[in-house]
Motif scaffolding. Structure first.
Motif, PDB file in Angstrom:
ATOM      1  N   THR A 370      -6.239  -4.451   4.227  1.00 38.60           N
ATOM      2  CA  THR A 370      -5.479  -4.324   5.472  1.00 38.60           C
ATOM      3  C   THR A 370      -6.351  -4.617   6.686  1.00 38.60           C
ATOM      4  OG1 THR A 370      -4.050  -2.646   4.461  1.00 38.60           O
ATOM      5  CG2 THR A 370      -4.103  -2.747   6.858  1.00 38.60           C
ATOM      6  N   LEU A 371      -7.573  -4.098   6.675  1.00 40.67           N
ATOM      7  CA  LEU A 371      -8.474  -4.309   7.808  1.00 40.67           C
ATOM      8  C   LEU A 371      -8.905  -5.775   7.916  1.00 40.67           C
ATOM      9  CD1 LEU A 371     -10.652  -1.079   7.539  1.00 40.67           C
ATOM     10  CD2 LEU A 371      -8.847  -1.578   9.178  1.00 40.67           C
ATOM     11  N   LEU A 372      -9.079  -6.432   6.777  1.00 41.37           N
ATOM     12  CA  LEU A 372      -9.421  -7.852   6.821  1.00 41.37           C
ATOM     13  C   LEU A 372      -8.272  -8.683   7.383  1.00 41.37           C
ATOM     14  CD1 LEU A 372     -11.363  -8.513   3.475  1.00 41.37           C
ATOM     15  CD2 LEU A 372     -12.261  -8.583   5.801  1.00 41.37           C
ATOM     16  N   VAL A 373      -7.057  -8.391   6.927  1.00 46.32           N
ATOM     17  CA  VAL A 373      -5.894  -9.125   7.429  1.00 46.32           C
ATOM     18  C   VAL A 373      -5.719  -8.877   8.926  1.00 46.32           C
ATOM     19  CG1 VAL A 373      -3.386  -9.296   7.297  1.00 46.32           C
ATOM     20  CG2 VAL A 373      -4.725  -9.164   5.215  1.00 46.32           C
ATOM     21  N   LYS A 374      -5.943  -7.636   9.349  1.00 45.65           N
ATOM     22  CA  LYS A 374      -5.844  -7.311  10.773  1.00 45.65           C
ATOM     23  C   LYS A 374      -6.866  -8.103  11.589  1.00 45.65           C
ATOM     24  CE  LYS A 374      -5.989  -3.302  13.879  1.00 45.65           C
ATOM     25  NZ  LYS A 374      -6.225  -1.829  13.950  1.00 45.65           N
ATOM     26  N   LYS A 375      -8.030  -8.329  11.000  1.00 46.04           N
ATOM     27  CA  LYS A 375      -9.100  -9.077  11.669  1.00 46.04           C
ATOM     28  C   LYS A 375      -8.763 -10.561  11.763  1.00 46.04           C
ATOM     29  CE  LYS A 375     -13.938 -10.383  10.887  1.00 46.04           C
ATOM     30  NZ  LYS A 375     -15.105 -10.201   9.987  1.00 46.04           N
ATOM     31  N   TRP A 376      -8.174 -11.101  10.699  1.00 46.74           N
ATOM     32  CA  TRP A 376      -7.927 -12.541  10.640  1.00 46.74           C
ATOM     33  C   TRP A 376      -6.645 -12.973  11.359  1.00 46.74           C
ATOM     34  CZ3 TRP A 376      -8.720 -12.415   4.660  1.00 46.74           C
ATOM     35  CH2 TRP A 376     -10.088 -12.304   4.379  1.00 46.74           C
ATOM     36  N   SER A 377      -5.585 -12.153  11.291  1.00 46.47           N
ATOM     37  CA  SER A 377      -4.263 -12.605  11.735  1.00 46.47           C
ATOM     38  C   SER A 377      -4.097 -12.487  13.238  1.00 46.47           C
ATOM     39  CB  SER A 377      -3.172 -11.776  11.041  1.00 46.47           C
ATOM     40  OG  SER A 377      -3.292 -10.414  11.424  1.00 46.47           O
ATOM     41  N   PRO A 378      -3.293 -13.365  13.838  1.00 48.51           N
ATOM     42  CA  PRO A 378      -2.951 -13.211  15.258  1.00 48.51           C
ATOM     43  C   PRO A 378      -2.203 -11.896  15.472  1.00 48.51           C
ATOM     44  CG  PRO A 378      -2.350 -15.390  14.438  1.00 48.51           C
ATOM     45  CD  PRO A 378      -2.715 -14.582  13.244  1.00 48.51           C
ATOM     46  N   LYS A 379      -2.407 -11.291  16.604  1.00 51.53           N
ATOM     47  CA  LYS A 379      -1.847  -9.970  16.864  1.00 51.53           C
ATOM     48  C   LYS A 379      -0.332  -9.950  16.717  1.00 51.53           C
ATOM     49  CE  LYS A 379      -2.121  -6.278  20.333  1.00 51.53           C
ATOM     50  NZ  LYS A 379      -2.636  -5.910  21.672  1.00 51.53           N
ATOM     51  N   GLU A 380       0.339 -11.020  17.194  1.00 51.86           N
ATOM     52  CA  GLU A 380       1.795 -11.045  17.173  1.00 51.86           C
ATOM     53  C   GLU A 380       2.374 -11.433  15.810  1.00 51.86           C
ATOM     54  OE1 GLU A 380       0.192 -14.992  18.535  1.00 51.86           O
ATOM     55  OE2 GLU A 380      -0.136 -12.869  19.002  1.00 51.86           O
ATOM     56  N   GLU A 381       1.514 -11.790  14.838  1.00 55.20           N
ATOM     57  CA  GLU A 381       1.990 -12.167  13.500  1.00 55.20           C
ATOM     58  C   GLU A 381       1.482 -11.216  12.420  1.00 55.20           C
ATOM     59  OE1 GLU A 381       0.925 -16.187  12.705  1.00 55.20           O
ATOM     60  OE2 GLU A 381       1.943 -17.000  14.467  1.00 55.20           O
ATOM     61  N   PHE A 382       0.873 -10.108  12.833  1.00 55.31           N
ATOM     62  CA  PHE A 382       0.273  -9.203  11.854  1.00 55.31           C
ATOM     63  C   PHE A 382       1.321  -8.598  10.918  1.00 55.31           C
ATOM     64  CE2 PHE A 382      -1.231  -4.793  10.876  1.00 55.31           C
ATOM     65  CZ  PHE A 382      -2.180  -5.169   9.940  1.00 55.31           C
ATOM     66  N   GLY A 383       2.532  -8.329  11.435  1.00 50.13           N
ATOM     67  CA  GLY A 383       3.577  -7.743  10.598  1.00 50.13           C
ATOM     68  C   GLY A 383       3.907  -8.610   9.398  1.00 50.13           C
ATOM     69  N   SER A 384       4.034  -9.918   9.601  1.00 47.15           N
ATOM     70  CA  SER A 384       4.351 -10.833   8.498  1.00 47.15           C
ATOM     71  C   SER A 384       3.187 -10.929   7.522  1.00 47.15           C
ATOM     72  CB  SER A 384       4.696 -12.215   9.054  1.00 47.15           C
ATOM     73  OG  SER A 384       5.803 -12.148   9.917  1.00 47.15           O
ATOM     74  N   TRP A 385       1.959 -11.010   8.046  1.00 48.81           N
ATOM     75  CA  TRP A 385       0.789 -11.070   7.170  1.00 48.81           C
ATOM     76  C   TRP A 385       0.666  -9.794   6.348  1.00 48.81           C
ATOM     77  CZ3 TRP A 385      -3.762 -14.505   7.348  1.00 48.81           C
ATOM     78  CH2 TRP A 385      -3.511 -15.691   8.050  1.00 48.81           C
ATOM     79  N   TYR A 386       0.851  -8.665   7.001  1.00 47.06           N
ATOM     80  CA  TYR A 386       0.733  -7.373   6.313  1.00 47.06           C
ATOM     81  C   TYR A 386       1.790  -7.238   5.217  1.00 47.06           C
ATOM     82  CZ  TYR A 386       0.616  -2.284   5.711  1.00 47.06           C
ATOM     83  OH  TYR A 386       0.534  -1.024   5.186  1.00 47.06           O
ATOM     84  N   SER A 387       2.981  -7.779   5.463  1.00 50.13           N
ATOM     85  CA  SER A 387       4.068  -7.657   4.493  1.00 50.13           C
ATOM     86  C   SER A 387       3.773  -8.385   3.187  1.00 50.13           C
ATOM     87  CB  SER A 387       5.373  -8.191   5.101  1.00 50.13           C
ATOM     88  OG  SER A 387       5.732  -7.443   6.232  1.00 50.13           O
ATOM     89  N   LEU A 388       2.902  -9.399   3.242  1.00 50.42           N
ATOM     90  CA  LEU A 388       2.550 -10.105   2.015  1.00 50.42           C
ATOM     91  C   LEU A 388       1.910  -9.170   0.999  1.00 50.42           C
ATOM     92  CD1 LEU A 388       1.106 -13.426   3.493  1.00 50.42           C
ATOM     93  CD2 LEU A 388       3.339 -13.071   2.416  1.00 50.42           C
ATOM     94  N   PHE A 389       1.163  -8.163   1.505  1.00 49.02           N
ATOM     95  CA  PHE A 389       0.569  -7.194   0.591  1.00 49.02           C
ATOM     96  C   PHE A 389       1.615  -6.240   0.037  1.00 49.02           C
ATOM     97  CE2 PHE A 389      -3.045  -8.605   3.027  1.00 49.02           C
ATOM     98  CZ  PHE A 389      -4.051  -8.678   2.078  1.00 49.02           C
ATOM     99  N   GLY A 390       2.617  -5.928   0.860  1.00 46.10           N
ATOM    100  CA  GLY A 390       3.630  -4.981   0.429  1.00 46.10           C
ATOM    101  C   GLY A 390       4.496  -5.476  -0.702  1.00 46.10           C
ATOM    102  N   ILE A 391       4.615  -6.805  -0.847  1.00 45.80           N
ATOM    103  CA  ILE A 391       5.496  -7.324  -1.895  1.00 45.80           C
ATOM    104  C   ILE A 391       4.806  -7.358  -3.258  1.00 45.80           C
ATOM    105  CG2 ILE A 391       6.748  -8.751  -0.247  1.00 45.80           C
ATOM    106  CD1 ILE A 391       5.268 -11.176  -1.331  1.00 45.80           C
TER     107      ILE A 391
END
Length: 652
Positions: A370-391
């Motif tokens: 989660t912390l790596l994705v937060k570091k890499w992803s644009p702030k306004e697209e973090f929800g979509s990136w984070y959801s990839l882990f949830g699936i």
């Protein structure tokens, strides 16, 4: 229940070695959880001055003591003496449970007392088991007590466990390892006897109201038994620790006296912290012992789930101190090796240890990823990136029916080997991140201590943890009680379970997309807050309706339930990922996970007891009432982001 039974559980009687293994594992697991409470208890017992009043000592209460210890010595002080304490718990747990099982078996076979003397037998066998366990663990108990009693670095007498062992032997001889043995045995014999007797009695009463076997009963009854026994026998426990300090001049807190014997030492201080520690110690000891005994009887899933829960908390704490890709790689190596080893296991023991290893490293992935994705992803697209882990969980659940078509050893081998191959790909693409230091790694220790203290006193952390418990508890309802309801009505739950996973897949993706779209209009923090609360209310409404009519359309309600609780989990997961500064994000995630998992516990045995024989529909009013709670909390505008350390200090 613990102790010998002529009719063994599941038709199998555990050997003495297996009882010893369960006791050993129980001691280790319990110590990892209760060590901070033990440190507080010993500090209070060794302080001569009263806790309250005009002449009160350094430590005046639980919260004040926690703050003071972190301020003066850092959070690591709560794990002072953890090495000998872990050895103490391992030896004590092994000897206590194995001895109790052996004594009760011999008593039953040689004397066969009547049923009305059963509780008296538990008391006597427990007392003997306590004496055996305390004598075996006494040297480690003395060393642990003295290490915990030390103050800050400049006041240390012993540098560590090995140094303490050598110094005690040099100046006090072998007798130094058994300081306070007489009051220790005098206290531990009736305490352990009462503990075992009350535990079995409370468990009998518990099962008068709750049918079947569950972990909640062991935890609650164990905690009640430990608290009652500690309250009765607390003075002797305090005497034991004070006599163990003879010959050792502690520095840094309170006064110290020379205690010449049992009667001259008796006083009554620090009872409340001791009761808290006794409840946690006894409850978790019996819980873990029962779980590990069940595991040895063939219930591997509970062991893996427990190890995963513990590892998730521990690895989350490590996120604040260790490079994140290295933590993920550690988990992948452990899971890959454990799964391949399981595919080649030749007996039950090898399969069991591979499952334990798998669970112990499985928690290494979520928070660092989660912390790596937060570091890499644009702030306004973090929800979509984070959801990839949830699936990930929902996809694996949907693929499970196809995986069972393979021979289980073949499926495990492919899974383990595939994990190790992915690890190589992971390393190739993230080679530079493996050597990159943490941004906050060089922060001064006092500043780090203040940030950690801020996590444990933050309103936002406890606020999010309580709300996060809602979707976790409803997941238990959907994954456990709805299928049970369908089965009891003579219906197959397979359709409900498949569409539950399919709905979860949809809910995770939609929730991440909605958060991102909303954040572009109202800002990230407001969007996450609004979506988290809205998804909670929607989830409770869906669960309420499903509890009434799930049998009418299982697949339809399965889809909506999956979408509701998985979407809610995803939204609160996004809130957790943004709650704390990166330097303490792991600690915050660990604390929230620990608190929120209480929701799963409450959705277990207590919910089963509430619904009774009438079924899940009787809980619809409760679910509807709980729908109002997040609405009321939302109107209070409680923050979901921690205050900076400087702001928190100004508030104080």
């Amino acid at each position: 229940m613990v102790g010998y039974h002529p009719e063994p559980i599941n038709g199998k009687e555990l050997s003495s070695t297996e009882h010893s293994e369960a006791g050993l594992a129980s001691g280790i697991a319990t110590r990892a959880i209760i060590q901070p409470l033990d440190v507080l208890k010993i500090r209070f017992q060794l302080q001569e001055e009263p806790i309250r009043g005009g002449k009160s000592g350094k430590y005046k209460g639980v919260i004040q003591s926690i703050r003071l210890i972190i301020k003066e010595e850092g959070a690591i002080a709560f794990w002072k003496g953890h090495v000998p304490a872990q050895g103490l718990s391992a030896v004590y747990g092994l000897m206590q449970f194995a001895s109790f099982e052996w004594f009760t078996k011999q008593t039953k076979l040689l004397i066969d007392p009547p049923d009305y003397l059963e509780k008296g037998t538990d008391f006597m066998c427990g007392a003997l088991a306590g004496c055996v366990a305390m004598t075996a663990a006494m040297p480690l108990d003395v060393i642990r007590t003295r290490l915990v009693a030390q103050g800050a670095d400049q006041d240390r007498v012993y540098r560590g466990t090995g140094h303490a062992m050598m110094k005690i032997y040099k100046y006090e001889g072998v007798a130094g390892y058994f300081r306070g043995w007489v009051p220790s045995v005098a206290q531990i014999a009736p305490f352990t006897g009462l503990q075992f007797m009350l535990y079995n009695q409370f468990l009998e009463w518990y099962h008068m109201f709750v049918e079947g076997k569950d972990s909640g009963g062991a935890l609650l009854c164990g905690a009640a038994a430990g608290t009652a026994a500690k309250t009765v026998l607390y003075p002797l426990d305090m005497v034991r620790h004070r006599l163990q300090m003879r010959g050792f001049q502690r520095k840094g807190f309170g006064k110290a006296s020379e205690y010449r014997g049992l009667m001259r030492t008796i006083a009554h201080v620090g009872l409340w912290p001791s009761q808290i520690k006794a409840a946690a110690n006894s409850g978790f000891s019996f819980l873990f012992y029962e779980l590990f005994c069940d595991a040895l009887l063939g219930i591997l899933v509970s062991t893996q789930a427990f190890c995963y829960t513990v590892s998730k908390v521990l690895f989350a704490f490590l996120c604040d101190r260790v490079n994140h890709p290295k933590l993920i790689a550690t988990g992948m190596v452990g899971i890959g090796v454990a799964t391949v080893f399981a595919s080649m296991s030749r007996n039950y023991d090898e399969l069991f240890y591979s499952v334990v290893l798998n669970g112990c490293v499985q928690g290494a992935g979520w928070t660092p990823s989660t912390l790596l994705v937060k570091k890499w992803s644009p702030k306004e697209e973090f929800g979509s990136w984070y959801s990839l882990f949830g699936i990930a969980n929902t996809v694996s659940g949907m693929l499970l029916p196809y995986a069972v078509a393979l021979f289980w050893r073949q499926a495990l081998w492919y899974a383990g080997a595939g994990t190790l191959v992915w690890l190589l790909i992971f390393y190739v693409f993230l080679k530079e991140d493996f050597v990159e230091p943490l941004e906050h790694h060089a922060a001064p220790s006092k500043e780090k201590a203040r940030e950690t203290l801020n996590v444990f006193t933050s309103t936002a952390v406890f606020h999010v943890a309580i709300l996060y418990a809602f979707p976790l508890s409803m997941r238990t309802v959907c994954e456990t009680w709805f299928p049970v309801e369908l089965t009891e009505k003579g219906m197959s739950p397979s359709g409900f379970q498949f569409f539950l996973e399919a709905g979860g897949f949809t809910g995770v993706l939609l929730s991440g997309l909605i958060v991102d779209l909303s954040s572009r209009k109202i800002g990230v923090e407001k969007a996450v807050r609004l979506c988290a609360y809205a998804s909670t209310v929607l989830m409770m409404a869906v669960i309420t309706l499903s509890s009434l009519w799930v049998t009418a359309a299982p697949s339809l309600f399965g889809f909506f339930c999956g979408a509701a609780f998985q979407g809610c989990i995803n939204c609160w997961g996004l809130a957790i990922s943004r709650l704390a500064p990166v330097s303490v994000q792991g600690s915050a995630s660990a604390l929230i996970s620990l608190i929120a998992n209480g929701g799963s516990v409450l959705a277990g045995a207590p919910l089963n007891w509430l619904q009774g024989a009438e079924g899940i529909s009787t809980l619809a009013p409760l679910f509807f009432a709980l729908t109002v709670f997040p609405v009321l909390v939302y109107t209070q505008r409680i923050p979901i982001v921690m205050e900076p350390v400087d702001e928190a200090r100004k508030t104080e």
